[in-house]
Design a protein around this motif. Structure first.
Motif, short mmCIF file in Angstrom:
data_model
loop_
_atom_site.label_atom_id
_atom_site.label_comp_id
_atom_site.label_asym_id
_atom_site.label_seq_id
_atom_site.Cartn_x
_atom_site.Cartn_y
_atom_site.Cartn_z
N ALA A 84 -7.87 61.41 23.51
CA ALA A 84 -6.68 60.54 23.60
C ALA A 84 -5.48 61.14 22.89
CB ALA A 84 -7.00 59.18 23.00
N GLY A 85 -5.58 62.41 22.48
CA GLY A 85 -4.45 63.05 21.81
C GLY A 85 -4.46 62.77 20.33
N HIS A 127 -9.91 61.10 30.55
CA HIS A 127 -8.45 61.13 30.37
C HIS A 127 -8.07 62.15 29.29
CE1 HIS A 127 -8.19 57.67 32.91
NE2 HIS A 127 -8.94 56.94 32.10
N ALA A 130 -1.35 63.82 26.19
CA ALA A 130 -0.66 64.40 25.03
C ALA A 130 -1.49 65.48 24.33
CB ALA A 130 -0.23 63.27 24.08
N GLY A 131 -1.87 65.25 23.08
CA GLY A 131 -2.66 66.25 22.35
C GLY A 131 -3.97 66.61 23.06
N ASN A 153 2.58 62.99 27.83
CA ASN A 153 3.29 61.72 28.06
C ASN A 153 4.26 61.35 26.95
OD1 ASN A 153 1.22 61.31 26.21
ND2 ASN A 153 0.91 59.18 26.77
N LEU A 157 6.62 57.73 25.33
CA LEU A 157 6.43 57.03 24.05
C LEU A 157 7.69 57.09 23.20
CD1 LEU A 157 2.92 58.50 23.11
CD2 LEU A 157 3.43 56.49 24.51
N PHE A 254 8.14 67.66 12.42
CA PHE A 254 7.20 66.53 12.48
C PHE A 254 7.51 65.50 11.40
CE2 PHE A 254 3.08 64.68 11.04
CZ PHE A 254 2.90 63.84 12.12
N VAL A 263 10.63 55.34 14.87
CA VAL A 263 9.36 55.95 15.32
C VAL A 263 8.19 55.12 14.79
CG1 VAL A 263 7.87 57.99 15.10
CG2 VAL A 263 10.28 58.27 15.65
N TYR A 270 2.88 50.34 19.72
CA TYR A 270 1.96 51.05 20.64
C TYR A 270 0.51 50.83 20.21
CZ TYR A 270 0.54 54.84 23.82
OH TYR A 270 -0.04 55.58 24.82
N LYS A 275 -4.61 48.04 21.18
CA LYS A 275 -5.70 47.18 20.66
C LYS A 275 -5.86 45.91 21.47
CE LYS A 275 -6.34 48.88 16.02
NZ LYS A 275 -7.49 49.65 16.50
N LYS A 277 -5.29 45.60 24.65
CA LYS A 277 -5.57 45.93 26.06
C LYS A 277 -6.86 45.28 26.57
CE LYS A 277 -6.40 50.01 27.70
NZ LYS A 277 -6.55 51.44 27.73
C1 LIG Z 1 4.47 56.07 19.80
C2 LIG Z 1 5.11 56.93 18.77
C3 LIG Z 1 4.26 58.12 18.32
C4 LIG Z 1 4.78 58.66 16.98
C5 LIG Z 1 4.66 60.13 16.78
C6 LIG Z 1 5.28 60.59 15.54
C7 LIG Z 1 6.08 61.65 15.39
C8 LIG Z 1 6.60 62.48 16.48
C9 LIG Z 1 6.59 63.91 16.16
C10 LIG Z 1 5.95 64.81 16.88
C11 LIG Z 1 5.37 64.59 18.20
C12 LIG Z 1 3.91 64.31 18.17
C13 LIG Z 1 3.27 64.63 19.49
C14 LIG Z 1 2.28 63.60 19.79
C15 LIG Z 1 1.19 63.87 20.49
C16 LIG Z 1 0.15 62.86 20.75
O1 LIG Z 1 -0.93 63.21 21.14
S1 LIG Z 1 0.51 61.20 20.46
C17 LIG Z 1 -0.90 60.32 21.13
C18 LIG Z 1 -0.68 60.03 22.57
N1 LIG Z 1 -1.84 59.41 23.15
C19 LIG Z 1 -1.76 58.41 24.01
O2 LIG Z 1 -0.69 57.95 24.38
C20 LIG Z 1 -3.06 57.84 24.52
C21 LIG Z 1 -3.25 56.41 24.12
N2 LIG Z 1 -4.55 55.93 24.58
C22 LIG Z 1 -4.77 55.58 25.86
O3 LIG Z 1 -3.94 55.67 26.73
C23 LIG Z 1 -6.16 55.09 26.18
O4 LIG Z 1 -6.79 54.72 24.98
C24 LIG Z 1 -7.07 56.12 26.94
C25 LIG Z 1 -7.09 57.45 26.23
C26 LIG Z 1 -6.54 56.31 28.38
C27 LIG Z 1 -8.52 55.59 27.01
O5 LIG Z 1 -8.54 54.31 27.58
P1 LIG Z 1 -9.81 53.36 27.38
O6 LIG Z 1 -11.06 54.09 27.64
O7 LIG Z 1 -9.53 52.12 28.16
O8 LIG Z 1 -9.85 53.05 25.82
P2 LIG Z 1 -8.92 52.01 25.00
O9 LIG Z 1 -7.51 52.13 25.39
O10 LIG Z 1 -9.54 50.66 25.07
O11 LIG Z 1 -9.03 52.59 23.52
C28 LIG Z 1 -10.21 52.45 22.75
C29 LIG Z 1 -9.84 52.38 21.28
O12 LIG Z 1 -9.23 53.63 20.91
C30 LIG Z 1 -7.96 53.39 20.31
N3 LIG Z 1 -7.06 54.53 20.64
C31 LIG Z 1 -6.71 54.95 21.86
N4 LIG Z 1 -5.92 56.04 21.77
C32 LIG Z 1 -5.75 56.31 20.47
C33 LIG Z 1 -5.04 57.32 19.74
N5 LIG Z 1 -4.33 58.28 20.31
N6 LIG Z 1 -5.11 57.26 18.39
C34 LIG Z 1 -5.82 56.30 17.74
N7 LIG Z 1 -6.53 55.32 18.39
C35 LIG Z 1 -6.50 55.34 19.73
C36 LIG Z 1 -7.49 52.07 20.92
O13 LIG Z 1 -6.52 51.48 20.12
C37 LIG Z 1 -8.79 51.30 20.97
O14 LIG Z 1 -9.02 50.83 19.65
P3 LIG Z 1 -9.90 49.51 19.39
O15 LIG Z 1 -11.27 49.85 19.87
O16 LIG Z 1 -9.24 48.40 20.18
O17 LIG Z 1 -9.79 49.30 17.91
#
Ligand SMILES: CCCCC/C=C\C/C=C\CCC/C=C/C(=O)SCCNC(=O)CCNC(=O)[C@H](O)C(C)(C)COP(=O)(O)OP(=O)(O)OC[C@H]1O[C@@H](n2cnc3c(N)ncnc32)[C@H](O)[C@@H]1OP(=O)(O)O
Length: 277
Positions: A84-85, A127, A130-131, A153, A157, A254, A263, A270, A275, A277
């Motif tokens: 999930a990045g 899936h 991002a990361g 993506n 965000l 960063f 942010v 987000y 959470k 969802k």
């Molecule tokens: C928004 C601002 C960001 C701030 C950044 C700060 C500074 C910026 C400077 C530099 C740039 C940074 C570059 C960033 C890179 C990244 O990678 S940012 C992360 C981007 N990731 C996403 O957008 C993915 C988000 N997740 C999803 O879309 C979905 O979870 C999924 C991966 C498609 C999987 O879907 P599904 O199987 O339905 O699972 P759930 O959505 O139900 O998720 C399960 C639990 O996991 C938690 N979760 C999901 N993703 C993350 C994550 N990236 N980090 C931590 N936790 C995550 C989600 O909340 C669920 O938690 P619970 O079980 O409900 O407690």
């Protein structure tokens, strides 16, 4: 110190050694006959990249390099998600020290993965936003199961994918496609990703995915390894040098971003949205 625990030795036709990092965040399996390593990310539910997972990956990559690994498959133990990045919780109200340590470990891990002399293949069984997409793009070859999403993506965000994330994408799909994808923060279906070359092959299911990954490595391991790795690293050196020579500036970018109140506010919303969802 990186302590590995030998869990199990299977005496099948091809002997396989299974190791787990003490944290179990990365499962490492090494085929004793071929030496091929399978590095499986194992941080349920979605392999979000926090400091501990990145550190376990980094240590595993160092071990593979020291042991002259001939080829590696990167995959995930999750049924839905490759990764999930970046872990959003690492970026939510961190201390400066914690944020710096996290970003620095992300850099370390990417540098190691992007520059391996041995062939690497991402077996993308879920899936990969991002990361997660960055990890897949850092391997040499990408194979993906159908009906999943992959892409950088960040724009969606309200943040900007760091330059080295962008460079990785540009190196794979070219300037024009990368510009369009990055401006929009576009997530591609597996099928769309194949069409634009973000992934190289599709697989029907996990078994087919792993078979195709092994086939790719077999082909690569048939090539003279030194010549192969010199060409690989030659192609990647500009992208690598840009980050290696600009690590402090990248950390500063960063830190400057992550502590912006706006942010932090979007991050909180987000996290709540995911959470609920
Ligand atoms: C928004 C601002 C960001 C701030 C950044 C700060 C500074 C910026 C400077 C530099 C740039 C940074 C570059 C960033 C890179 C990244 O990678 S940012 C992360 C981007 N990731 C996403 O957008 C993915 C988000 N997740 C999803 O879309 C979905 O979870 C999924 C991966 C498609 C999987 O879907 P599904 O199987 O339905 O699972 P759930 O959505 O139900 O998720 C399960 C639990 O996991 C938690 N979760 C999901 N993703 C993350 C994550 N990236 N980090 C931590 N936790 C995550 C989600 O909340 C669920 O938690 P619970 O079980 O409900 O407690």
């Amino acid at each position: 110190m990186f302590v590995l625990r030998q869990c199990l030795t299977l005496g099948t036709k091809s002997s396989i050694r299974n190791f787990s990092a003490t944290t179990n965040l990365v499962n490492l399996t090494i085929n004793e006959d071929t030496g091929v390593a399978i590095m499986e990310l194992n941080k349920p539910p979605v392999n979000s990249l926090n400091y501990e997972l990145l550190e376990a990956m980094h240590r595993t990559l160092v071990k593979l390099e020291n042991e002259k690994c001939p080829g590696m498959i990167l995959t995930s133990s999750s049924r839905s998600t490759f990764s999930a990045g970046l872990d959003l919780l690492e970026m939510y109200k961190p201390t400066v020290d914690k944020a710096r340590r996290f970003w620095s470990m992300l850099q370390n891990t990417w540098i190691k993965l992007y520059s391996t002399p041995y062939p690497t293949v991402a077996a993308i069984n879920g899936h990969s936003p991002a990361g997660g997409c960055l990890l897949a793009m850092s391997c040499e070859h990408r194979i993906m199961v159908p009906d999943k999403m992959i892409g950088l993506n960040e724009t969606q965000l309200g943040i900007v994918a760091p330059q080295w994330f962008q460079d990785c994408m540009r190196n794979i799909i070219g300037e024009r496609q990368a510009e369009k994808a990055l401006i929009a923060g576009r997530m591609f279906t597996s099928e769309e990703a194949l069409k634009i070359g973000l992934v190289d092959e599709l697989a029907t299911d996990k078994e087919d995915l792993m078979q195709k990954a092994h086939d790719f490595l077999d082909e690569q391991m048939g090539l003279p390894p030194l010549a192969r790795s010199v060409v690989k690293v030659g192609f990647r050196k500009d992208t690598l040098s840009k980050l290696i020579n600009g690590r402090e500036a990248d950390i500063k970018m960063f830190l400057d971003n992550v502590f912006q109140p706006k942010v932090q506010e979007s991050l909180e919303n987000y996290i709540q949205m995911l959470k609920k969802k």
